[in-house]
Design a protein around this motif. Structure first.
Motif, mmCIF file in Angstrom:
data_model
loop_
_atom_site.group_PDB
_atom_site.id
_atom_site.type_symbol
_atom_site.label_atom_id
_atom_site.label_comp_id
_atom_site.label_asym_id
_atom_site.label_seq_id
_atom_site.Cartn_x
_atom_site.Cartn_y
_atom_site.Cartn_z
ATOM 1 N N ASP A 6 32.259 38.589 25.643
ATOM 2 C CA ASP A 6 30.574 38.522 26.068
ATOM 3 C C ASP A 6 30.049 39.562 27.173
ATOM 4 N N GLY A 7 30.622 39.497 28.335
ATOM 5 C CA GLY A 7 29.866 40.375 29.154
ATOM 6 C C GLY A 7 30.122 42.069 28.712
ATOM 7 N N ARG A 8 31.157 42.377 28.306
ATOM 8 C CA ARG A 8 31.502 43.781 27.494
ATOM 9 C C ARG A 8 30.200 43.907 26.564
ATOM 10 N N LYS A 9 30.040 43.077 25.848
ATOM 11 C CA LYS A 9 28.848 43.249 24.708
ATOM 12 C C LYS A 9 27.777 43.719 25.614
ATOM 13 N N ILE A 10 27.242 42.769 26.401
ATOM 14 C CA ILE A 10 26.010 43.016 27.363
ATOM 15 C C ILE A 10 26.145 44.409 27.949
ATOM 16 N N LEU A 11 27.234 44.555 28.533
ATOM 17 C CA LEU A 11 27.210 45.984 29.138
ATOM 18 C C LEU A 11 27.100 46.977 28.199
ATOM 19 N N MET A 12 27.691 46.853 26.993
ATOM 20 C CA MET A 12 27.760 47.871 25.953
ATOM 21 C C MET A 12 26.057 48.323 25.483
ATOM 22 N N SER A 13 25.415 47.366 25.641
ATOM 23 C CA SER A 13 24.065 47.348 25.247
ATOM 24 C C SER A 13 22.970 47.916 26.019
ATOM 25 N N TYR A 14 23.293 48.140 27.349
ATOM 26 C CA TYR A 14 22.732 48.823 28.129
ATOM 27 C C TYR A 14 22.126 50.068 27.966
ATOM 28 N N PHE A 31 21.356 57.373 26.451
ATOM 29 C CA PHE A 31 22.660 56.992 25.751
ATOM 30 C C PHE A 31 22.893 57.332 24.448
ATOM 31 N N THR A 32 24.068 58.088 24.270
ATOM 32 C CA THR A 32 24.257 58.507 22.966
ATOM 33 C C THR A 32 24.810 57.098 22.420
ATOM 34 N N PRO A 33 24.107 56.925 21.031
ATOM 35 C CA PRO A 33 24.638 55.925 19.994
ATOM 36 C C PRO A 33 26.111 55.720 19.795
ATOM 37 N N CYS A 37 29.047 58.716 18.945
ATOM 38 C CA CYS A 37 30.431 58.977 19.691
ATOM 39 C C CYS A 37 31.583 58.767 19.067
ATOM 40 N N GLU A 38 31.602 57.884 17.732
ATOM 41 C CA GLU A 38 32.789 57.712 17.150
ATOM 42 C C GLU A 38 32.914 58.880 16.284
ATOM 43 N N ARG A 61 30.076 55.712 27.181
ATOM 44 C CA ARG A 61 30.434 55.859 25.701
ATOM 45 C C ARG A 61 31.057 56.641 24.999
ATOM 46 N N MET A 62 31.514 57.778 25.472
ATOM 47 C CA MET A 62 32.218 58.865 24.667
ATOM 48 C C MET A 62 33.595 58.374 24.912
ATOM 49 N N PHE A 63 33.928 57.362 25.857
ATOM 50 C CA PHE A 63 35.253 56.953 26.054
ATOM 51 C C PHE A 63 35.757 55.760 25.101
ATOM 52 N N GLU A 64 34.739 55.255 24.534
ATOM 53 C CA GLU A 64 35.021 54.036 23.606
ATOM 54 C C GLU A 64 36.051 54.285 22.692
ATOM 55 N N PHE A 65 36.113 55.595 21.950
ATOM 56 C CA PHE A 65 36.905 55.856 20.831
ATOM 57 C C PHE A 65 38.092 56.611 20.918
ATOM 58 N N LEU A 66 38.524 56.889 22.321
ATOM 59 C CA LEU A 66 39.675 57.687 22.885
ATOM 60 C C LEU A 66 40.842 56.892 22.548
ATOM 61 N N PRO A 67 41.754 57.472 21.970
ATOM 62 C CA PRO A 67 43.142 56.637 21.790
ATOM 63 C C PRO A 67 43.969 56.270 22.973
ATOM 64 N N GLN A 68 44.453 55.134 22.889
ATOM 65 C CA GLN A 68 45.266 54.763 24.184
ATOM 66 C C GLN A 68 46.223 55.819 24.822
#
Length: 189
Positions: A6-14, A31-33, A37-38, A61-68
């Motif tokens: 839940d906290g992650r969702k809130i932070l991601m909406s900033y 902030f890039t949608p 980024c995907e 946000r650009m880091f969200e779709f990087l591979p592990q």
């Protein structure tokens, strides 16, 4: 500290201060949608183990779709989004600071990703810049492009969101930067 879902969702909406205050006051903050980024991540195909750099990372946000296994470094001038990026992406290196004062990255990254501020005139040392005028004036997107070229390894990939006229504008400032860009990169848009 760990952030729950839940906290992650809130932070991601900033969304920062973009649109609330003038572009100069917000530093051109936008902030890039996530969907953009995907698309960028899929287009360039960042590989596991790659080193990735975002010179104006915002909330990361650009880091969200990087591979592990990808190792990312981001710089953000504004303390609030830098702090959010650290919470969202604790596995990556997020520095709160000014990219103009963090130009020590040289040939270190496989990929440079980002969405730099557009249309801001920055004052820099013309002796330390290939894209600034003799008076030291440079458009923000050109200075970030220059920093990206310096940071990426030979054969690396730079994927930045820039205004569509960045490579076609006839202004002297743009022509000087275009010449530098074209002599250092293969442009595929």
């Amino acid at each position: 500290p760990a952030v729950g879902s839940d906290g992650r969702k809130i932070l991601m909406s900033y969304t920062g201060t973009g649109g609330i205050v003038s572009s100069q006051e917000s530093g051109g903050q936008y902030f890039t949608p996530y969907w953009v980024c995907e698309i960028i991540a899929r287009m360039i195909g960042v590989e596991t183990g790659a080193r990735v750099f975002d010179p104006t990372c915002g909330t990361g946000r650009m880091f969200e779709f990087l591979p592990q296994g990808a190792e990312a470094t981001g710089i953000e001038i504004d303390a609030t989004p830098a702090g959010i990026a650290r919470l969202l992406y604790p596995m990556h290196n997020i520095d709160q600071g000014d990219i103009l004062n963090n130009l020590h990255f040289r040939n270190q990254f496989d990929y440079v990703l980002g969405n730099p501020p557009f249309g801001l005139w920055w004052q820099v040392s013309s002796k330390k810049s290939n894209v600034a005028s003799k008076a030291g004036k440079v458009l923000s997107q050109w200075k970030i492009l220059e920093a990206s070229i310096q940071a990426v390894k030979t054969g690396g990939i730079i994927a930045l969101v820039v205004p569509k006229n960045t490579f076609t504008n006839d202004r002297a400032a743009d022509q000087r930067a275009q010449k530098f860009w074209n002599s250092n990169c293969i442009v595929r848009a």
